[in-house]
Design a protein around this motif. Structure first.
Motif, mmCIF file in Angstrom:
data_model
loop_
_atom_site.group_PDB
_atom_site.id
_atom_site.type_symbol
_atom_site.label_atom_id
_atom_site.label_comp_id
_atom_site.label_asym_id
_atom_site.label_seq_id
_atom_site.Cartn_x
_atom_site.Cartn_y
_atom_site.Cartn_z
ATOM 1 N N ARG A 207 41.240 49.398 25.295
ATOM 2 C CA ARG A 207 42.457 48.699 26.261
ATOM 3 C C ARG A 207 42.178 49.376 27.756
ATOM 4 N N ALA A 208 41.927 50.711 27.639
ATOM 5 C CA ALA A 208 41.940 51.492 28.961
ATOM 6 C C ALA A 208 40.582 51.132 29.668
ATOM 7 N N ILE A 209 39.769 50.787 28.783
ATOM 8 C CA ILE A 209 38.224 50.573 29.517
ATOM 9 C C ILE A 209 38.242 48.935 30.005
ATOM 10 N N VAL A 210 39.076 48.134 29.302
ATOM 11 C CA VAL A 210 39.384 46.871 29.871
ATOM 12 C C VAL A 210 40.301 46.732 31.192
ATOM 13 N N SER A 211 41.145 47.753 31.043
ATOM 14 C CA SER A 211 42.108 47.656 32.223
ATOM 15 C C SER A 211 41.679 48.089 33.389
ATOM 16 N N TYR A 212 40.520 49.377 33.385
ATOM 17 C CA TYR A 212 40.015 50.092 34.321
ATOM 18 C C TYR A 212 38.772 48.906 34.680
ATOM 19 N N ALA A 213 38.182 48.373 33.956
ATOM 20 C CA ALA A 213 37.202 47.130 34.703
ATOM 21 C C ALA A 213 38.013 46.124 35.398
ATOM 22 N N ALA A 214 39.029 45.459 34.954
ATOM 23 C CA ALA A 214 39.973 44.412 35.495
ATOM 24 C C ALA A 214 40.258 44.848 36.979
ATOM 25 N N LEU A 299 42.279 42.055 21.646
ATOM 26 C CA LEU A 299 42.134 43.362 22.498
ATOM 27 C C LEU A 299 41.486 42.756 23.827
ATOM 28 N N THR A 300 41.068 41.699 23.836
ATOM 29 C CA THR A 300 39.969 41.464 25.013
ATOM 30 C C THR A 300 40.624 40.046 25.779
ATOM 31 N N PRO A 301 41.075 40.479 26.948
ATOM 32 C CA PRO A 301 41.795 39.136 27.916
ATOM 33 C C PRO A 301 40.624 38.288 28.483
ATOM 34 N N GLY A 302 39.225 38.791 28.607
ATOM 35 C CA GLY A 302 38.252 38.018 28.898
ATOM 36 C C GLY A 302 37.805 36.835 28.136
ATOM 37 N N PRO A 303 37.321 35.898 28.447
ATOM 38 C CA PRO A 303 36.974 34.509 27.572
ATOM 39 C C PRO A 303 35.820 34.907 26.504
ATOM 40 N N TYR A 304 35.265 35.739 26.567
ATOM 41 C CA TYR A 304 34.051 35.963 25.703
ATOM 42 C C TYR A 304 33.829 36.804 24.503
ATOM 43 N N ILE A 305 33.468 36.501 23.648
ATOM 44 C CA ILE A 305 32.953 37.365 22.547
ATOM 45 C C ILE A 305 31.291 37.230 22.056
ATOM 46 N N HIS A 306 30.863 38.432 22.217
ATOM 47 C CA HIS A 306 29.087 38.230 21.690
ATOM 48 C C HIS A 306 28.912 38.604 20.457
#
Length: 507
Positions: A207-214, A299-306
């Protein structure tokens, strides 16, 4: 466009006029605006110069003593901005992302001269060529801490990349906490390639990585590589995977490198590929996939999962097709858009709208082009990651100490001089953009990563952002402009490779 080669603008703006005059930093009393980009600009100037500007209001001084940041949806296309440095300095973003990218350009215009720090006068109107501009970091072959990933985000978002693909699982390890399958991190995360220490991200870490990236306008795309590249799953849950398939190529390559062969249930520390597969016809396998995708989606607010899908050499084609068709549907059921490597396009029934990632060469081999085209036929599109030009883990030269050569040797010029719409016989509209992957077999530290990524990531950034037909979109212009990024990277403590192709400058 008037853009002297000496100006440090990478990627190249859509339209720019850059002059010789400068506004001294000492004359600027502060930054006006209510966007998060204001603090990012203040921090960026402080790190570069040691001068910390204050937030200002319109009444703090004359207009030419401040830097103004504001949003205007009519200023440019999405993610675009206008920037004026003259008697006054103003950045107008079409949205928050555009304002952030305008800040990154202004920081490149901040230069030190004989008379101290100043902002070079310019008039710029800018917006991206492609909506998808990505980098990939393999945290599986070697693991990188949250702080190291955040440093990577800072360095790449400054080049206007807007997607971060995290390769979270592979034969060598499992790097993300999954509550419903706890042994994945208890047993399968402990080692890395070469027997180096492993690691994993807790949900709070992720979550910290996702937030920092956002906050830097990057969308995180998590990848769980399936149905091959799954040896680590079997370390935790042996019942989910088949016994390794030891093909002749794997045996020969392992012997050449002095690496062990994979053994079911034991951590694998070699680099060989194509030997692992989940059990395709066991329903428990799909329970596993569904649980992992569900937790990742939460965990992932973005639209994609690879979902991966590459190099499944140990999986019969019919079984592979069954698996990827089900796996892409599972991602859709979780409310996300599936992304997969181009081999997944061999399956007729992949979920509609699945995005393909082409990692074949600029001259397609075998069935790669047909597999990639199938994503478009199914209503999806393509991300271009041609391995012989865009893979950041290839060596710069045959004797470079880091990297591999299976896709070729990729110097900075080769990384720059390719065109993503000309690789496949598809309409330009089928290409979402570019992603530059960094696989970490030989990158044991973040310093190793930086040596391989920079400066070649700048080449991919320009390909993805800048107009193809711009007069300055040439190698000679790029190498001169790239040269002036050295002081910025040094200030940011980025251990970039000082390629002899580039006439690096100190100011």
């Amino acid at each position: 466009m008037v853009l002297p080669h000496s100006m440090p603008l990478v990627p190249l703006p859509h339209s720019a006029t850059v002059g010789d005059d400068r506004t001294p930093l000492a004359r600027i009393v502060g930054v006006i605006g209510d966007s998060p980009a204001v603090e990012q600009l203040i921090d960026g100037i402080s790190k570069r110069t040691g001068v910390r500007l204050a937030r200002s209001t319109e009444s703090d001084g004359p207009a030419d003593s401040t830097i103004s940041l504001r949003i205007d949806p009519d200023a440019a296309a999405a993610e675009g901005y206008t920037l004026t440095v003259g008697s006054s300095t103003e950045i107008v973003g079409a949205d928050e992302a555009g304002l952030y990218y305008g800040v990154q350009t202004l920081l490149q215009l901040l230069r030190e001269g004989d008379d101290g720090w100043g902002l070079t006068h310019a008039s710029i109107s800018d917006a991206p060529r492609f909506p998808r501009r990505g980098v990939m970091l393999d945290v599986t072959r070697h693991f990188f801490s949250v702080a190291e990933v955040e440093k990577f985000i800072d360095a790449t978002s400054a080049l206007k990349f807007n997607h971060l693909h995290l390769h979270l699982t592979d034969d060598q390890g499992w790097r993300i906490q999954i509550d419903s399958w706890p042994k994945l991190t208890e047993r399968a995360s402990l080692t890395a390639a070469g027997g180096d220490p492993g690691g994993f991200y807790s949900k709070d870490d992720y979550r910290a990585i996702v937030s920092y990236a956002a906050a830097r306008h990057m969308v995180v795309i998590p990848e769980i590589d399936l149905p091959g590249h799954t040896h680590a799953i079997g370390v935790a849950y042996p019942e989910l995977v088949e016994a390794p398939v030891l093909n002749d190529g794997l045996v020969a390559e392992s012997a050449r490198l002095g690496q062990p062969l994979p053994v079911k249930g034991e951590p694998y520390v070699g680099w060989g590929v194509g030997h692992s597969s989940v059990r395709i016809h066991e329903e428990r396998t799909y329970d596993f996939v569904r649980d992992v995708v569900r937790e990742l989606a939460e965990l992932t607010p973005g639209p994609y999962i690879h979902i991966g899908g590459d190099e499944s050499l140990g999986t019969p084609q019919a079984d592979f097709d069954v698996f990827v068709e089900r796996a892409t549907e599972i991602v859709v059921e979780a409310g996300k858009i599936p992304v997969a490597w181009h081999e997944v396009g061999a399956a007729a029934g992949i979920a509609e709208g699945t995005i393909g990632q082409y990692w074949g060469k600029t001259t397609p081999e075998g069935t790669h082009a047909e597999e990639a085209a199938h994503f478009v036929e199914r209503g999806g599109a393509l991300i271009m990651s041609a391995a012989d030009v865009a893979y950041l883990d290839m060596k710069y030269s045959s004797d470079f100490p880091l990297g591999l050569t299976w896709a070729g040797v990729v110097d900075v010029r080769k990384a720059y001089e390719w065109e993503p719409t000309e690789v496949l016989d598809l309409p330009d509209s089928a290409i979402l953009g570019v992603e530059a992957p960094l696989w970490s077999e030989t990158a044991r530290t973040i310093r190793d990563v930086e040596q391989l990524v920079f400066p070649r990531a700048a080449a991919q950034a320009e390909i993805a952002w800048s107009p193809r037909s711009a007069p300055e979109r040439t190698w000679e212009s790029f190498r001169s402009r790239l040269a002036t990024l050295a002081p910025l990277w040094e200030t940011a403590d980025i251990d970039f490779h000082r390629s002899e192709e580039i006439p690096w400058t100190d100011r």
